[in-house]
Scaffold this active site. Sequence first.
Site, PDB file in Angstrom:
ATOM      1  N   HIS A  93      50.804  36.228  83.908  1.00  8.93           N
ATOM      2  CA  HIS A  93      50.587  35.864  82.495  1.00  8.93           C
ATOM      3  C   HIS A  93      51.611  34.797  82.092  1.00  8.93           C
ATOM      4  O   HIS A  93      52.748  34.827  82.566  1.00  8.93           O
ATOM      5  CB  HIS A  93      50.730  37.108  81.619  1.00  8.93           C
ATOM      6  CG  HIS A  93      50.257  36.882  80.218  1.00  8.93           C
ATOM      7  ND1 HIS A  93      51.014  36.204  79.289  1.00  8.93           N
ATOM      8  CD2 HIS A  93      49.100  37.203  79.600  1.00  8.93           C
ATOM      9  CE1 HIS A  93      50.333  36.128  78.163  1.00  8.93           C
ATOM     10  NE2 HIS A  93      49.169  36.733  78.313  1.00  8.93           N
ATOM     11  N   GLU A 165      43.801  30.829  80.345  1.00  5.36           N
ATOM     12  CA  GLU A 165      44.523  31.093  79.102  1.00  5.36           C
ATOM     13  C   GLU A 165      45.411  29.899  78.767  1.00  5.36           C
ATOM     14  O   GLU A 165      46.575  29.828  79.224  1.00  5.36           O
ATOM     15  CB  GLU A 165      45.406  32.330  79.249  1.00  5.36           C
ATOM     16  CG  GLU A 165      44.635  33.615  79.440  1.00  5.36           C
ATOM     17  CD  GLU A 165      45.362  34.793  78.782  1.00  5.36           C
ATOM     18  OE1 GLU A 165      44.716  35.493  77.996  1.00  5.36           O
ATOM     19  OE2 GLU A 165      46.560  34.990  79.027  1.00  5.36           O
TER      20      GLU A 165
HETATM   21  P1  PGA Z   1      46.057  36.676  72.130  1.00  4.46           P
HETATM   22  O1  PGA Z   1      46.687  36.943  73.572  1.00  4.46           O
HETATM   23  O2  PGA Z   1      44.655  37.224  72.152  1.00  4.46           O
HETATM   24  O3  PGA Z   1      46.957  37.440  71.186  1.00  4.46           O
HETATM   25  O4  PGA Z   1      46.081  35.211  71.900  1.00  4.46           O
HETATM   26  C1  PGA Z   1      45.909  36.793  74.734  1.00  4.46           C
HETATM   27  C2  PGA Z   1      46.752  37.001  75.959  1.00  4.46           C
HETATM   28  O5  PGA Z   1      47.952  36.683  75.918  1.00  4.46           O
HETATM   29  O6  PGA Z   1      46.255  37.489  76.981  1.00  4.46           O
END
Ligand code: PGA
Length: 243
Positions: A93, A165
Amino acid sequence: MNKIIIANWKANLLPTQARSLTKKFTAERPAKNLTAVLCPDFVALSETASLLKKSAFLLGAQDCSAFLPGAHTGEVTAAALKQCGAKYVIIGHSERRANGENSKTISQKIQQAVAEKLIPIICVGETAGERRLKKTKTVLAKQLQEVLAPLPGNYAKSPLIFAYEPVWAIGSGLTPEPLETAEICAMIKNLAAKAGFSRVTVIYGGSITDQNAGEYLQQSAISGLLVGGASLDARRFRRLLNL
Ligand code: PGA
């Protein structure tokens, strides 16, 4: 096609809060065409596993060790996650990458996860600066190459999930357009296929809410969503699961 929705609770909840949220979530079944996964922190993992036992929800972890079980103080191995009942594990992540986790470690963690038959959810994405410089594709290609190249050849047939992401979209309320997101997800799948990885699915994460989730799920190249903030609110998340 069946889509997957993954709740990433990060380090937001105390064990009692994780318990109460899990109970609220499991009071209703997710829509038939959705696979729903909850990812609590390590401390809440065992209890969440028992609460999920008779539910339609599956369990995931937010990270795993790059090492096999042994003398590694503070680590949580993929084997331990597996025994707790986890089926998935988020790896790499951007919040971990920002704290110094590099591609070499991420690749080792993927190896550990796959060896335990956990499905890794591998996070990739560009920063705002990289996007401004139109480097998104180059950055993603490099991130993919760095984590996939060290994997043993027999891993190519294992199921892997990539979560696109964009770092600038996480927790910011900003999102890329669904169509552009779908193109990037398709590109990630193609790059993985070219590297020989034939069982890759690609999902999107970053500021997903019950309001915007549908637009992303409509795109065939987006196989699901990784949800942070909106997964901490039972009503919003349940709405998201019933789209
Ligand atoms: P968020 O986070 O939905 O709060 O933007 C997503 C993630 O970090 O996986």
